[in-house]
Write a protein that holds these residues in place. Structure first.
Motif, PDB file in Angstrom:
ATOM      1  N   UNK A   1      25.260  66.150-114.181  1.00 35.40           N
ATOM      2  CA  UNK A   1      26.469  66.930-113.913  1.00 35.40           C
ATOM      3  C   UNK A   1      27.092  66.487-112.593  1.00 35.40           C
ATOM      4  N   UNK A   2      28.422  66.414-112.584  1.00 35.43           N
ATOM      5  CA  UNK A   2      29.164  66.126-111.352  1.00 35.43           C
ATOM      6  C   UNK A   2      30.289  67.151-111.236  1.00 35.43           C
ATOM      7  N   UNK A   3      30.338  67.839-110.110  1.00 36.87           N
ATOM      8  CA  UNK A   3      31.455  68.759-109.871  1.00 36.87           C
ATOM      9  C   UNK A   3      32.324  68.179-108.767  1.00 36.87           C
ATOM     10  N   UNK A   4      33.614  68.300-108.955  1.00 40.66           N
ATOM     11  CA  UNK A   4      34.599  67.682-108.075  1.00 40.66           C
ATOM     12  C   UNK A   4      34.756  68.479-106.788  1.00 40.66           C
ATOM     13  N   UNK A   5      34.666  67.777-105.655  1.00 42.99           N
ATOM     14  CA  UNK A   5      34.899  68.401-104.351  1.00 42.99           C
ATOM     15  C   UNK A   5      36.128  67.825-103.667  1.00 42.99           C
ATOM     16  N   UNK A   6      36.456  66.600-103.981  1.00 47.04           N
ATOM     17  CA  UNK A   6      37.598  65.932-103.370  1.00 47.04           C
ATOM     18  C   UNK A   6      38.604  65.615-104.470  1.00 47.04           C
ATOM     19  N   UNK A   7      39.787  66.250-104.476  1.00 45.00           N
ATOM     20  CA  UNK A   7      40.746  66.016-105.545  1.00 45.00           C
ATOM     21  C   UNK A   7      41.235  64.574-105.645  1.00 45.00           C
ATOM     22  N   UNK A   8      41.001  63.780-104.631  1.00 48.51           N
ATOM     23  CA  UNK A   8      41.362  62.360-104.708  1.00 48.51           C
ATOM     24  C   UNK A   8      40.328  61.556-105.492  1.00 48.51           C
ATOM     25  N   UNK A   9      39.166  62.175-105.791  1.00 47.90           N
ATOM     26  CA  UNK A   9      38.084  61.463-106.469  1.00 47.90           C
ATOM     27  C   UNK A   9      38.096  61.632-107.980  1.00 47.90           C
ATOM     28  N   UNK A  10      38.863  62.594-108.485  1.00 46.13           N
ATOM     29  CA  UNK A  10      38.864  62.828-109.924  1.00 46.13           C
ATOM     30  C   UNK A  10      39.888  63.860-110.321  1.00 46.13           C
TER      31      UNK A  10
ATOM     32  N   UNK B   1      39.905  56.503-111.684  1.00 46.44           N
ATOM     33  CA  UNK B   1      41.119  55.824-112.151  1.00 46.44           C
ATOM     34  C   UNK B   1      42.183  56.846-112.538  1.00 46.44           C
ATOM     35  N   UNK B   2      41.786  57.923-113.189  1.00 47.98           N
ATOM     36  CA  UNK B   2      42.735  58.975-113.563  1.00 47.98           C
ATOM     37  C   UNK B   2      43.332  59.631-112.323  1.00 47.98           C
ATOM     38  N   UNK B   3      42.511  59.844-111.303  1.00 44.87           N
ATOM     39  CA  UNK B   3      43.008  60.459-110.066  1.00 44.87           C
ATOM     40  C   UNK B   3      44.000  59.537-109.378  1.00 44.87           C
ATOM     41  N   UNK B   4      43.750  58.234-109.420  1.00 45.80           N
ATOM     42  CA  UNK B   4      44.655  57.264-108.809  1.00 45.80           C
ATOM     43  C   UNK B   4      45.994  57.261-109.537  1.00 45.80           C
ATOM     44  N   UNK B   5      45.962  57.257-110.856  1.00 51.19           N
ATOM     45  CA  UNK B   5      47.198  57.293-111.645  1.00 51.19           C
ATOM     46  C   UNK B   5      47.940  58.576-111.369  1.00 51.19           C
ATOM     47  N   UNK B   6      47.238  59.663-111.327  1.00 53.45           N
ATOM     48  CA  UNK B   6      47.861  60.962-111.078  1.00 53.45           C
ATOM     49  C   UNK B   6      48.517  60.991-109.710  1.00 53.45           C
ATOM     50  N   UNK B   7      47.836  60.421-108.703  1.00 52.82           N
ATOM     51  CA  UNK B   7      48.386  60.388-107.343  1.00 52.82           C
ATOM     52  C   UNK B   7      49.657  59.546-107.303  1.00 52.82           C
TER      53      UNK B   7
END
Length: 92
Positions: A51-60, A82-88
């Protein structure tokens, strides 16, 4: 008579599996610092999914990612990055 114990011919596979899982967990935590990564615990106390929970919105993008193996979790977290980069890029 030798003073040292002989090496085990067949190491305990559970010990080997646990060591490999610990190493995989350490590598995932090192490589994906924007997530908190751990092993879920099954109802009977055994270790379960990864399991991985997101702490940094730039990471996912997804707040929680769950996979059945460390390799599958690594692949999913690479895709998350990659999705976070596209979203940014889209929001700029």
């Amino acid at each position: 008579m030798p003073t040292e114990w002989p090496q085990k011919a067949n190491p305990n596979p559970h010990e080997t599996d646990a060591r490999a899982a610990d190493e995989a967990l350490t590598e995932l935590r090192r490589d994906f610092t924007g997530h908190r990564i751990w092993r879920a615990v099954k109802w009977d106390g055994r270790l379960g999914d990864w399991v991985a929970s997101l702490h940094d919105p730039h990471a996912g993008v997804d707040p929680t990612v769950i996979r059945s193996s460390p390799a599958a979790l690594r692949e999913a977290l690479v895709n998350e990055a990659a999705r976070a980069e596209v979203r940014r890029v889209e929001t700029w």
